[in-house]
Design a protein around this motif. Structure first.
Motif, PDB file in Angstrom:
ATOM      1  N   GLU A  76     -33.465   1.897 -35.780  1.00  0.00           N
ATOM      2  CA  GLU A  76     -33.758   0.578 -35.662  1.00  0.00           C
ATOM      3  C   GLU A  76     -33.209  -0.283 -36.747  1.00  0.00           C
ATOM      4  OE1 GLU A  76     -35.958   2.881 -34.994  1.00  0.00           O
ATOM      5  OE2 GLU A  76     -36.486   2.774 -32.945  1.00  0.00           O
ATOM      6  N   LYS A  77     -33.248   0.224 -37.798  1.00  0.00           N
ATOM      7  CA  LYS A  77     -32.686  -0.458 -39.010  1.00  0.00           C
ATOM      8  C   LYS A  77     -31.260  -0.500 -39.086  1.00  0.00           C
ATOM      9  CE  LYS A  77     -33.301   1.720 -42.922  1.00  0.00           C
ATOM     10  NZ  LYS A  77     -33.735   2.332 -44.130  1.00  0.00           N
ATOM     11  N   ASP A  78     -30.415   0.485 -38.342  1.00  0.00           N
ATOM     12  CA  ASP A  78     -28.940   0.347 -38.351  1.00  0.00           C
ATOM     13  C   ASP A  78     -28.618  -0.997 -37.228  1.00  0.00           C
ATOM     14  OD1 ASP A  78     -28.770   2.372 -39.764  1.00  0.00           O
ATOM     15  OD2 ASP A  78     -28.517   3.814 -38.246  1.00  0.00           O
ATOM     16  N   ILE A  79     -29.549  -1.159 -36.271  1.00  0.00           N
ATOM     17  CA  ILE A  79     -29.018  -2.085 -35.523  1.00  0.00           C
ATOM     18  C   ILE A  79     -29.386  -3.612 -35.642  1.00  0.00           C
ATOM     19  CG2 ILE A  79     -29.723  -2.896 -33.155  1.00  0.00           C
ATOM     20  CD1 ILE A  79     -30.292   0.130 -32.383  1.00  0.00           C
ATOM     21  N   GLU A  80     -30.782  -3.776 -36.469  1.00  0.00           N
ATOM     22  CA  GLU A  80     -31.055  -5.113 -37.033  1.00  0.00           C
ATOM     23  C   GLU A  80     -31.766  -4.826 -37.973  1.00  0.00           C
ATOM     24  OE1 GLU A  80     -33.193  -9.189 -35.309  1.00  0.00           O
ATOM     25  OE2 GLU A  80     -33.066  -7.375 -34.172  1.00  0.00           O
ATOM     26  N   THR A  81     -31.417  -5.461 -39.192  1.00  0.00           N
ATOM     27  CA  THR A  81     -32.199  -5.386 -40.524  1.00  0.00           C
ATOM     28  C   THR A  81     -33.093  -6.444 -40.671  1.00  0.00           C
ATOM     29  OG1 THR A  81     -30.459  -6.354 -41.531  1.00  0.00           O
ATOM     30  CG2 THR A  81     -30.220  -4.178 -41.512  1.00  0.00           C
ATOM     31  N   VAL A  82     -33.936  -6.581 -41.798  1.00  0.00           N
ATOM     32  CA  VAL A  82     -34.979  -7.556 -41.745  1.00  0.00           C
ATOM     33  C   VAL A  82     -34.073  -8.764 -42.502  1.00  0.00           C
ATOM     34  CG1 VAL A  82     -36.696  -8.121 -43.170  1.00  0.00           C
ATOM     35  CG2 VAL A  82     -36.659  -6.004 -42.381  1.00  0.00           C
ATOM     36  N   ASN A  83     -32.835  -8.504 -43.188  1.00  0.00           N
ATOM     37  CA  ASN A  83     -32.094  -9.697 -43.821  1.00  0.00           C
ATOM     38  C   ASN A  83     -31.352 -10.276 -42.821  1.00  0.00           C
ATOM     39  OD1 ASN A  83     -33.287  -8.937 -46.211  1.00  0.00           O
ATOM     40  ND2 ASN A  83     -31.599  -7.483 -46.768  1.00  0.00           N
TER      41      ASN A  83
END
Length: 173
Positions: free
Chosen positions: A166-173
């Motif tokens: 999930e972090k690859d698709i959409e990061t918090v930043n």
């Protein structure tokens, strides 16, 4: 009010009538339970790893708590597919090795004094069971781990998240 319930009955609404019947409702509840189990396969894998360490305490099972508490649970979202490939390969090799050790051809080696002495000091975690129930309980954690890893891979491939997290698709930043 609108007096709608007096003019139209539930059995006149075809889709609502079929949806609220007992059998379709039971089927949807059963389907929901399967979705719940499938969505928590990762947690079942972790539980199987801890159960393997509990059931077969020894050097061969020390990989599982290190993998669960040392890496997998510390990941922000979930482990990548490389981690699951490593766990599946290790579990398959371990299961094959346990099966080989329980063959009657290796019984003299596993019952020898030197093996019993070294296994008492090192606590290897390899045992020779003659009872089928004990043998099944001895190998069941690894079988559960492999089954849930396969189910987890199927789920992730259907969701399109097998090679990415999930972090690859959409990061918090």
């Amino acid at each position: 009010m609108t007096d709608f319930e007096n003019t139209i009955k539930l059995n006149q609404l075809e889709k609502s009538w079929t949806f609220t019947r007992t059998l379709p409702l039971f089927q949807r509840i059963l389907e929901t339970w399967f979705y719940i189990i499938i969505s928590h396969t990762q947690n079942f894998i972790y539980a199987g790893m801890i159960f393997s360490m509990y059931q077969n305490a020894g050097i061969v099972s020390i990989f599982y708590p290190i993998a669960v508490f040392g890496f997998a649970m510390l990941e922000e979202t979930r482990p990548r597919h490389d981690f699951w490939n490593l766990v599946r390969t290790y579990t398959t090799v371990l299961l094959f090795f346990k099966f080989i050790c329980n063959l009657s051809i290796l019984e003299p080696i596993l019952d020898s004094e030197s093996f019993l002495l070294y296994s008492a000091y090192l606590k290897i975690g390899l045992y020779d069971y003659t009872n089928m129930w004990h043998l099944t309980m001895y190998m069941s954690p690894e079988i559960l781990i492999i089954c849930f890893i396969m189910l987890n891979e199927i789920k992730l491939k259907l969701m399109g998240l097998f090679y990415t997290i999930e972090k690859d698709i959409e990061t918090v930043n």
